[in-house]
Design an enzyme around this catalytic site. Structure first.
Site, PDB file in Angstrom:
ATOM      1  N   LEU A  53      42.903 -47.016  10.805  1.00 25.18           N
ATOM      2  CA  LEU A  53      42.123 -46.235   9.843  1.00 25.18           C
ATOM      3  C   LEU A  53      41.618 -47.073   8.681  1.00 25.18           C
ATOM      4  CD1 LEU A  53      44.446 -43.078   9.655  1.00 25.18           C
ATOM      5  CD2 LEU A  53      42.703 -43.634  11.362  1.00 25.18           C
ATOM      6  N   TYR A 103      27.386 -51.368   6.474  1.00 25.21           N
ATOM      7  CA  TYR A 103      28.547 -50.541   6.812  1.00 25.21           C
ATOM      8  C   TYR A 103      28.468 -50.109   8.274  1.00 25.21           C
ATOM      9  CZ  TYR A 103      31.616 -46.492   7.157  1.00 25.21           C
ATOM     10  OH  TYR A 103      32.576 -45.599   7.571  1.00 25.21           O
ATOM     11  N   LYS A 107      30.917 -51.281  11.421  1.00 27.24           N
ATOM     12  CA  LYS A 107      31.651 -50.287  12.206  1.00 27.24           C
ATOM     13  C   LYS A 107      31.304 -50.406  13.688  1.00 27.24           C
ATOM     14  CE  LYS A 107      34.446 -47.875   9.636  1.00 27.24           C
ATOM     15  NZ  LYS A 107      35.890 -47.864   9.953  1.00 27.24           N
ATOM     16  N   PRO A 280      59.977   4.235 -19.663  1.00 22.03           N
ATOM     17  CA  PRO A 280      60.797   5.353 -19.174  1.00 22.03           C
ATOM     18  C   PRO A 280      60.194   6.703 -19.569  1.00 22.03           C
ATOM     19  CG  PRO A 280      62.207   3.641 -20.060  1.00 22.03           C
ATOM     20  CD  PRO A 280      60.807   3.241 -20.384  1.00 22.03           C
ATOM     21  N   GLY A 281      60.158   7.627 -18.621  1.00 22.85           N
ATOM     22  CA  GLY A 281      59.655   8.974 -18.892  1.00 22.85           C
ATOM     23  C   GLY A 281      58.146   9.121 -18.775  1.00 22.85           C
ATOM     24  N   VAL A 282      57.416   8.052 -18.633  1.00 18.71           N
ATOM     25  CA  VAL A 282      55.952   8.107 -18.571  1.00 18.71           C
ATOM     26  C   VAL A 282      55.488   8.506 -17.179  1.00 18.71           C
ATOM     27  CG1 VAL A 282      53.852   6.687 -18.607  1.00 18.71           C
ATOM     28  CG2 VAL A 282      55.532   6.494 -20.442  1.00 18.71           C
TER      29      VAL A 282
END
Length: 368
Positions: A53, A103, A107, A280-282
């Site tokens: 690679l 390049y 290659k 709480p309670g809602v």
């Protein structure tokens, strides 16, 4: 099996190494710029397979193209033949081969060397002419427009678009690695040249649009369809370029004496996810939807959920809590409410099948 990876500090190699480490009976041998030719000889003498690679694509001097590509390939072949081993080689090349630049030429020379080595020694080799590869750990501002744009957009840097109609052939790093690894176990083939079959064809304009939608989603909470296809792998790539101090973002919500409500995430075609808290309670709700549907899940505390068909006096009741992960469906045509029946804050996770539209909310409150 001992697997040698040249260019082991590169983008493709890093992703390959991560995957190989999860596999049994694989020993990874790494060669990078910091190693010497003596190191290379030792590594090749131990190797059973080589992923070649290493390469040069942005040098200061054109001669470095050949030194880092074709010359290094020749060195590897010379060492192998000196050891009289027949080691399969997978070479990462480029679809640029055939172009009139150094390049591409270097290659092509590398390819010819590998092809001759394969024929002369009757050993299987694999040459991949890779398309535009993208994914995590690809270096931005180098040779990948996606890496550069992901990095810049994620970090509030302006991008440059020369022609939005330019179309690219793209391959995701995960698909490249999958294709590479298959050759560790499927070597008997007469073919030598390969490309990654799973490709994406996108214009620069399309990529730009999607990336800015990713960025904007932190504000709008609307995420594109990232569960499959190109958007899935592009989103994974985009996230990998976020700065380490920018992995989180704050939600904007509504808070009052009853508790809080925050939208978490909106989707294009699968509704939205929200969270609410209640003291709480809602009691919240006391409304119905004609078409919209929801799923409720209490993830902290305890609550009572009540539903009633609009044409019935029968109340359907569910007592739920964090002790049992139980989803309750809110049915169209049924009034519903949820009450915190505990002594501590109740936290509710909600999913709705559609994004809330304040102009057409489909939320109908009961007359008191």
């Amino acid at each position: 099996m001992k697997v040698l990876i040249t260019g082991s500090n590169g983008f493709i190699a890093k992703n390959l190494i991560v995957t190989l480490k999860k596999m049994q009976n694989i020993e990874i041998l790494c060669f990078s710029k910091k190693n010497s030719l003596f190191d290379l000889e030792q590594l090749i003498s131990d190797a059973d397979f080589i992923f070649h690679l290493a390469g040069v694509n942005r040098p200061d001097d054109t001669k470095e193209f050949y030194e880092g590509n074709s010359d290094l390939t020749q060195v590897i072949i010379n060492i192998i033949e000196k050891t009289k081993k027949h080691i399969p080689i997978l070479l990462s090349s480029s679809i640029q081969v055939g172009a009139e630049n150094d390049y591409a030429k270097s290659k092509f020379l590398s390819e010819q060397l590998i092809e001759n080595y394969s024929k002369n020694n009757s050993v299987s080799c694999f040459i991949y002419r890779l398309q535009n590869v993208f994914g995590k750990w690809c270096k931005p501002n180098y040779n990948s427009v996606i890496a550069t744009w992901c990095h810049n957009i994620a970090n509030d840097i302006e991008i440059q678009v020369n022609d939005r109609n330019t179309k690219l052939e793209l391959v995701y790093i995960g698909d490249v690695i999958h294709a590479f690894i298959e050759h560790l176990y499927r070597r008997e083939t007469r073919e030598i040249y390969y490309t990654v079959n799973k490709t994406y064809h996108k214009t620069l304009g399309e990529i730009e649009k999607i990336l800015y939608e990713f960025k904007k989603s932190r504000e709008t909470l609307l995420i594109p369809n990232i569960g499959k296809g190109f958007e899935r792998v592009l989103y994974a790539t985009y996230l990998s370029y976020l700065a380490e101090d920018n992995f989180s973002y704050e939600l904007k919500g509504h808070e009052d004496a009853r508790g809080a409500f925050y939208e978490i995430l909106k989707t294009i075609d699968s509704g939205q996810l929200s969270i609410s808290t209640s003291a709480p309670g809602v009691t919240r709700g006391n409304h119905f939807h004609n078409t919209k549907n929801e799923k409720f899940l209490v993830i902290k505390g305890q609550a009572r959920i009540q539903l009633r068909n609009l044409y019935s006096d029968k109340i359907i009741e569910y007592n739920v809590s964090e002790k049992k992960m139980e989803v309750v469906e809110m049915i169209p045509g049924y009034t519903h409410n949820i009450s915190n029946t505990g002594d501590t804050e109740m936290v509710l996770l909600l999913w709705a099948n559609e994004i809330y539209d304040e102009k057409k909310p489909d939320t109908n409150y009961l007359e008191v």
